[in-house]
Structures are given as C-alpha cells and as structure tokens.
Write an enzyme that holds these catalytic residues in place. Structure first.
Site, mmCIF file in Angstrom:
data_model
loop_
_atom_site.group_PDB
_atom_site.id
_atom_site.type_symbol
_atom_site.label_atom_id
_atom_site.label_comp_id
_atom_site.label_asym_id
_atom_site.label_seq_id
_atom_site.Cartn_x
_atom_site.Cartn_y
_atom_site.Cartn_z
ATOM 1 N N ARG A 108 128.916 47.768 10.197
ATOM 2 C CA ARG A 108 129.828 48.200 9.131
ATOM 3 C C ARG A 108 129.200 49.040 8.033
ATOM 4 O O ARG A 108 129.911 49.631 7.231
ATOM 5 C CB ARG A 108 130.496 46.966 8.517
ATOM 6 C CG ARG A 108 131.587 46.400 9.391
ATOM 7 C CD ARG A 108 131.977 45.011 8.968
ATOM 8 N NE ARG A 108 130.835 44.115 9.164
ATOM 9 C CZ ARG A 108 130.891 42.796 9.004
ATOM 10 N NH1 ARG A 108 132.003 42.232 8.612
ATOM 11 N NH2 ARG A 108 129.817 42.063 9.214
ATOM 12 N N ASP A 165 128.653 41.129 21.462
ATOM 13 C CA ASP A 165 128.381 40.003 20.576
ATOM 14 C C ASP A 165 127.868 38.845 21.411
ATOM 15 O O ASP A 165 128.173 38.756 22.603
ATOM 16 C CB ASP A 165 129.645 39.578 19.813
ATOM 17 C CG ASP A 165 129.285 38.693 18.625
ATOM 18 O OD1 ASP A 165 128.885 39.235 17.581
ATOM 19 O OD2 ASP A 165 129.343 37.452 18.761
ATOM 20 N N ARG A 224 121.465 44.883 14.352
ATOM 21 C CA ARG A 224 122.787 45.278 13.833
ATOM 22 C C ARG A 224 122.837 46.730 13.385
ATOM 23 O O ARG A 224 123.567 47.066 12.447
ATOM 24 C CB ARG A 224 123.210 44.373 12.652
ATOM 25 C CG ARG A 224 123.586 42.969 13.047
ATOM 26 C CD ARG A 224 125.030 42.911 13.552
ATOM 27 N NE ARG A 224 125.356 41.580 14.011
ATOM 28 C CZ ARG A 224 126.002 40.678 13.275
ATOM 29 N NH1 ARG A 224 126.397 40.983 12.066
ATOM 30 N NH2 ARG A 224 126.256 39.496 13.767
ATOM 31 N N TYR A 278 127.796 27.378 17.503
ATOM 32 C CA TYR A 278 129.165 27.897 17.315
ATOM 33 C C TYR A 278 130.167 27.171 18.218
ATOM 34 O O TYR A 278 131.290 26.900 17.812
ATOM 35 C CB TYR A 278 129.209 29.399 17.604
ATOM 36 C CG TYR A 278 128.441 30.220 16.590
ATOM 37 C CD1 TYR A 278 129.011 30.547 15.357
ATOM 38 C CD2 TYR A 278 127.135 30.649 16.837
ATOM 39 C CE1 TYR A 278 128.309 31.287 14.412
ATOM 40 C CE2 TYR A 278 126.427 31.389 15.892
ATOM 41 C CZ TYR A 278 127.016 31.701 14.683
ATOM 42 O OH TYR A 278 126.325 32.415 13.753
ATOM 43 N N ARG A 309 135.831 51.214 14.878
ATOM 44 C CA ARG A 309 136.275 49.812 14.812
ATOM 45 C C ARG A 309 137.772 49.743 14.493
ATOM 46 O O ARG A 309 138.495 48.938 15.068
ATOM 47 C CB ARG A 309 135.448 49.127 13.723
ATOM 48 C CG ARG A 309 135.859 47.758 13.293
ATOM 49 C CD ARG A 309 135.352 46.713 14.249
ATOM 50 N NE ARG A 309 135.666 45.394 13.729
ATOM 51 C CZ ARG A 309 136.871 44.860 13.756
ATOM 52 N NH1 ARG A 309 137.884 45.516 14.279
ATOM 53 N NH2 ARG A 309 137.069 43.653 13.255
HETATM 54 O O1 CP3 Z 1 122.543 44.747 16.797
HETATM 55 C C1 CP3 Z 1 123.481 45.484 17.174
HETATM 56 O O2 CP3 Z 1 123.757 46.568 16.614
HETATM 57 C C2 CP3 Z 1 124.261 45.095 18.411
HETATM 58 C C3 CP3 Z 1 125.464 44.350 18.234
HETATM 59 C C4 CP3 Z 1 125.459 42.885 17.827
HETATM 60 C C5 CP3 Z 1 126.532 42.312 17.089
HETATM 61 N N1 CP3 Z 1 126.321 40.972 17.000
HETATM 62 C C6 CP3 Z 1 127.685 43.065 16.560
HETATM 63 C C7 CP3 Z 1 128.551 42.443 15.543
HETATM 64 C C8 CP3 Z 1 124.554 41.862 18.105
HETATM 65 C C9 CP3 Z 1 123.203 41.919 18.819
HETATM 66 C C10 CP3 Z 1 125.124 40.653 17.590
HETATM 67 C C11 CP3 Z 1 124.476 39.325 17.732
HETATM 68 C C12 CP3 Z 1 125.070 38.164 17.064
HETATM 69 N N2 CP3 Z 1 126.401 37.873 16.879
HETATM 70 C C13 CP3 Z 1 124.314 37.071 16.575
HETATM 71 C C14 CP3 Z 1 122.822 36.921 16.667
HETATM 72 C C15 CP3 Z 1 122.093 37.732 15.679
HETATM 73 C C16 CP3 Z 1 122.471 37.487 14.249
HETATM 74 O O3 CP3 Z 1 122.949 38.421 13.610
HETATM 75 O O4 CP3 Z 1 122.256 36.354 13.768
HETATM 76 C C17 CP3 Z 1 125.224 36.137 16.040
HETATM 77 C C18 CP3 Z 1 124.873 34.814 15.381
HETATM 78 C C19 CP3 Z 1 126.543 36.642 16.251
HETATM 79 C C20 CP3 Z 1 127.829 35.985 15.922
HETATM 80 C C21 CP3 Z 1 128.621 36.777 14.959
HETATM 81 N N3 CP3 Z 1 129.232 37.974 15.263
HETATM 82 C C22 CP3 Z 1 128.882 36.468 13.621
HETATM 83 C C23 CP3 Z 1 128.391 35.230 12.895
HETATM 84 C C24 CP3 Z 1 129.686 37.500 13.127
HETATM 85 C C25 CP3 Z 1 130.326 37.555 11.765
HETATM 86 C C26 CP3 Z 1 129.386 37.914 10.701
HETATM 87 C C27 CP3 Z 1 129.538 39.332 10.360
HETATM 88 O O5 CP3 Z 1 128.512 40.013 10.187
HETATM 89 O O6 CP3 Z 1 130.693 39.765 10.221
HETATM 90 C C28 CP3 Z 1 129.843 38.459 14.154
HETATM 91 C C29 CP3 Z 1 130.579 39.739 14.087
HETATM 92 C C30 CP3 Z 1 129.857 40.993 14.439
HETATM 93 N N4 CP3 Z 1 129.011 41.147 15.493
HETATM 94 C C31 CP3 Z 1 129.969 42.245 13.766
HETATM 95 C C32 CP3 Z 1 129.162 43.160 14.452
HETATM 96 C C33 CP3 Z 1 128.973 44.624 14.162
HETATM 97 C C34 CP3 Z 1 130.859 42.522 12.561
HETATM 98 C C35 CP3 Z 1 132.318 42.395 12.929
HETATM 99 C C36 CP3 Z 1 133.163 43.583 12.671
HETATM 100 O O7 CP3 Z 1 132.771 44.748 12.829
HETATM 101 O O8 CP3 Z 1 134.329 43.346 12.312
#
Ligand code: CP3
Length: 342
Positions: A29, A75, A25, A149, A38
């Site tokens: 944010r 994602d 990640r 999910y 974003r």
């Molecule tokens: O690592 C990176 O920088 C690459 C981008 C990336 C994102 N999600 C961006 C993201 C990667 C590799 C993921 C993987 C992901 N997404 C996983 C597996 C790894 C982990 O973190 O457990 C999972 C379970 C998801 C599903 C997901 N996406 C959730 C549960 C959420 C909400 C939780 C949160 O942090 O808000 C997301 C949203 C998400 N994916 C964001 C980002 C930057 C935040 C959303 C936003 O910017 O509004």
C-alpha cells in the site's frame, strides 16, 4: 559461469559487495500503483487469485526500484483458505478466519493444489516477464504462524490462543502441523517447478514460543518442510524467517539447513555476525520505521548493517515488511546508499 541473479549467488555461498537487496512487502500500500490495481481487484483475496493482477503488482516494485528479487504477490493465509477454512480480509483491520476446532480439524488437503493453481500460474507469468537478472522468490507461511491465525481466527497481539492450545493440546497442534507441513511441501515444490528461484518460509510469530515450543513447533516442522521440498526439487534454495528467534537462530539454521535466515530488527548484529553468519547467509534487518522517518537515522541504520554484516554473506532487507506509511523517497534513499552511495 556466475549466476546473473546476484541474490542466488549469495544463497549459493558467495559474499557480494554491494549486497543484493529487496524488501519484505515491497508490493503494497505504500505504492500508489499498488493501490490502483488493488482497487480494480475487489477483495484482497481476489487480488491474490487473479494471475494477471497479481503479476502486475509483483512487478511494480521491480520497475520502480530495480530490486535484486521479486517476491510472488500472494498471502500466507491462502494455505488455510485452500485447505477449506473460511478466510476473509476486513478493510483496514486485517485477516479474519472461522477459528479451527483442534479436536475436529475438518480440512480438505486433497484439493490444495487445485485451489492454488491461480497462484502457481502467477509464478510462471512473473518469471516470464521479469528481467533475467532479477531472482523470483516464492513463499509460504510456516506452520506455527499459520496456526496462530487458524486458531485465533485473527491476528492477536500476543498469539495467546495458539500458545494456549500448544500447552493444553500439543498433540492436537501436532496433527495440524502435519497437515500444514505436507501442504507447504506441495505448495513450495509447485512454486519452484513453475519458476521460483528460491522460497521463503515466513514464521512471523516464532518468537512467541518458549524453548520447548520453539523446537517442537518451529524448528521440527521447518526442518521437515526443507527436507521434503529438497526431496522433490534437489538443491532447492530456502530462506527461513523465524521472526523474534533471537538466541535460537544458530539452532534454527543448523537443524533446518536453510540457505539464508531472515533477521528481525531487534537482533544483536554482533551476535548475528559471530554466531549465525558463519553458518549461513543472513537477510535483514532495517527497522521498517526508518522508511517512515528517513533522514540521517536511516543512513546510519543502513551503514550499521553494512559495517556489521557486510564482510560476510548478506542479503540487504528490512527486519519486517514495509508499512503503508513508508515513503517511496526513503526506499530510494536506502537503495542508493546500499548500492554504493556512502
Ligand atoms: O512481500 C511481498 O511484497 C509479497 C506479498 C505478501 C503479502 N503478505 C501481501 C499482503 C507476503 C509475503 C505476505 C506475508 C504475510 N501475510 C505474513 C508474513 C509476513 C509478515 O508480514 O508478518 C503474514 C503474517 C500475513 C498475514 C496478513 N496479510 C496480515 C496480518 C495482513 C493484514 C495486515 C496488513 O498489513 O494489512 C495481510 C494483508 C496483506 N498481505 C496486505 C498485503 C499487501 C495488505 C492488504 C491490502 O492490500 O488490502
């Protein structure tokens, strides 16, 4: 000639000191420049499917910190979305999906790559703009984590709906696994063909399953994905991240044949050094909370990983993604210490 991308040298079997480093990640944010891009994109999924903006956010943490790897910005839930399931993100809450009915499974695998074309375009754009020494990682969610999910329709604290389905209707879950294994092979192979140097399979909820479930829904599908990708892209480099796998790590590594395994922060470092690292490179495992708290506790955590795992093949990383309240100063402090500032 040695590969100039240090992270790939570790995936190919070398030990490097200092170890290559990146952060799960790392585009997110906690970065003001991410929040600005974003805001321009509209919805989170719009950002994932906009090659120009997704390329920009992928590159932001590389420009700021010079990590050894960039990870494609997307994602894991784009696969269910591209298979035709309704997926959306609620601001400040997380993902929502229209829960799948295991007995009907109306998915459309035929249109997967067409729908994911913008993500593949992001991979080639990022590769052409990255410094030559920076590795590019693609990724997907592992079938089991996607299923948690897809079945619950949202994130849950204990993955109860999917665990329950795995016990009540294991062959229904197997059928969904089959679709997701094929989709993952197509998607990861396309990322590698577009310029990704390696791919990571995120199995965030692997630790929720019992022993039987871990073999059936984590090890077996991952093994098929790794073999399927390597049948298309010979010697494809794959990193597995079965979060919470604990004592299953040696079997996971042996059975799947991954080039590296991600280690969460709960893992015992002595166990990882003695029973996992001799078989494969390991990647991890700082508790992301250290990047919120910082100070001497962060320094000590960095030193501990280097002391315990630095004598073997190591890719320095966190044990899970950095949180939105992680501090940029603490990321810089961690990097300086990993790269020799002890
Ligand atoms: O690592 C990176 O920088 C690459 C981008 C990336 C994102 N999600 C961006 C993201 C990667 C590799 C993921 C993987 C992901 N997404 C996983 C597996 C790894 C982990 O973190 O457990 C999972 C379970 C998801 C599903 C997901 N996406 C959730 C549960 C959420 C909400 C939780 C949160 O942090 O808000 C997301 C949203 C998400 N994916 C964001 C980002 C930057 C935040 C959303 C936003 O910017 O509004």
């Amino acid at each position: 000639m040695a590969n100039e991308r240090r992270l790939l040298r570790v995936l190919d079997g070398e030990r490097l000191s200092p170890p290559p480093v990146w952060m799960m990640r790392q585009a997110g944010r906690y970065l003001p420049e991410y929040r600005a891009t974003r805001a321009k994109a509209g919805s989170f999924l719009d950002l994932c499917y906009a090659p120009e903006l997704a390329t920009e956010v992928t590159l932001q943490p590389i420009r700021r910190f010079g990590f050894d790897a960039a990870i494609l910005f997307s994602d894991i839930l784009v696969i269910p979305h591209a298979l035709g399931q309704k997926v959306w993100f609620v601001e400040g809450e997380g993902p929502r999906l229209e829960p799948i009915d295991l007995s009907r499974q109306e998915l459309q695998p035929d249109r997967l790559l067409e729908r994911l074309a913008p993500v593949i375009e992001t991979v080639s754009r990022v590769r052409s703009e990255l410094p030559k020494e920076t590795a590019l990682l693609g990724f997907c969610g592992a079938p089991w984590t996607l299923i948690t999910y897809m079945v619950a329709g949202r994130g849950t604290p204990d993955q109860m709906p999917a665990r329950r389905a795995a016990l009540a209707d294991p062959s229904g879950v197997d059928r969904l696994v089959d679709v997701l294994v094929d989709a993952s092979i197509d998607y990861l192979s396309a990322q590698l063909a577009a310029g990704a140097d390696a791919v990571q399979i995120f199995d965030t909820w692997a630790g929720a399953l019992d022993d039987t479930g871990f073999w059936r829904f984590v090890i077996e599908p991952t093994k098929r994905i790794v073999a399927g990708v390597r049948a298309r892209v010979p010697n494809a480099r794959v990193i597995g991240f079965p979060k919470g796998a604990g004592g299953h790590l040696p079997a996971y590594v042996r059975e799947t044949g991954v080039n590296a395994v991600g280690i969460d922060w709960q893992a015992s470092l002595d166990f990882v050094r003695d029973s996992v690292q001799p078989q494969t490179a390991v990647q991890g495992n700082i508790d992301p909370l250290h990047l919120v708290v910082g100070g001497g506790a962060l320094d000590a955590a960095v030193d501990r990983v280097l002391d315990r795992l630095g004598e073997g093949r190591l890719i320095f990383n966190l044990g899970h993604g950095i949180t939105p309240d992680g501090s940029i100063d603490n990321v810089a402090r961690m990097l300086a210490r990993v790269r020799g500032g002890r």
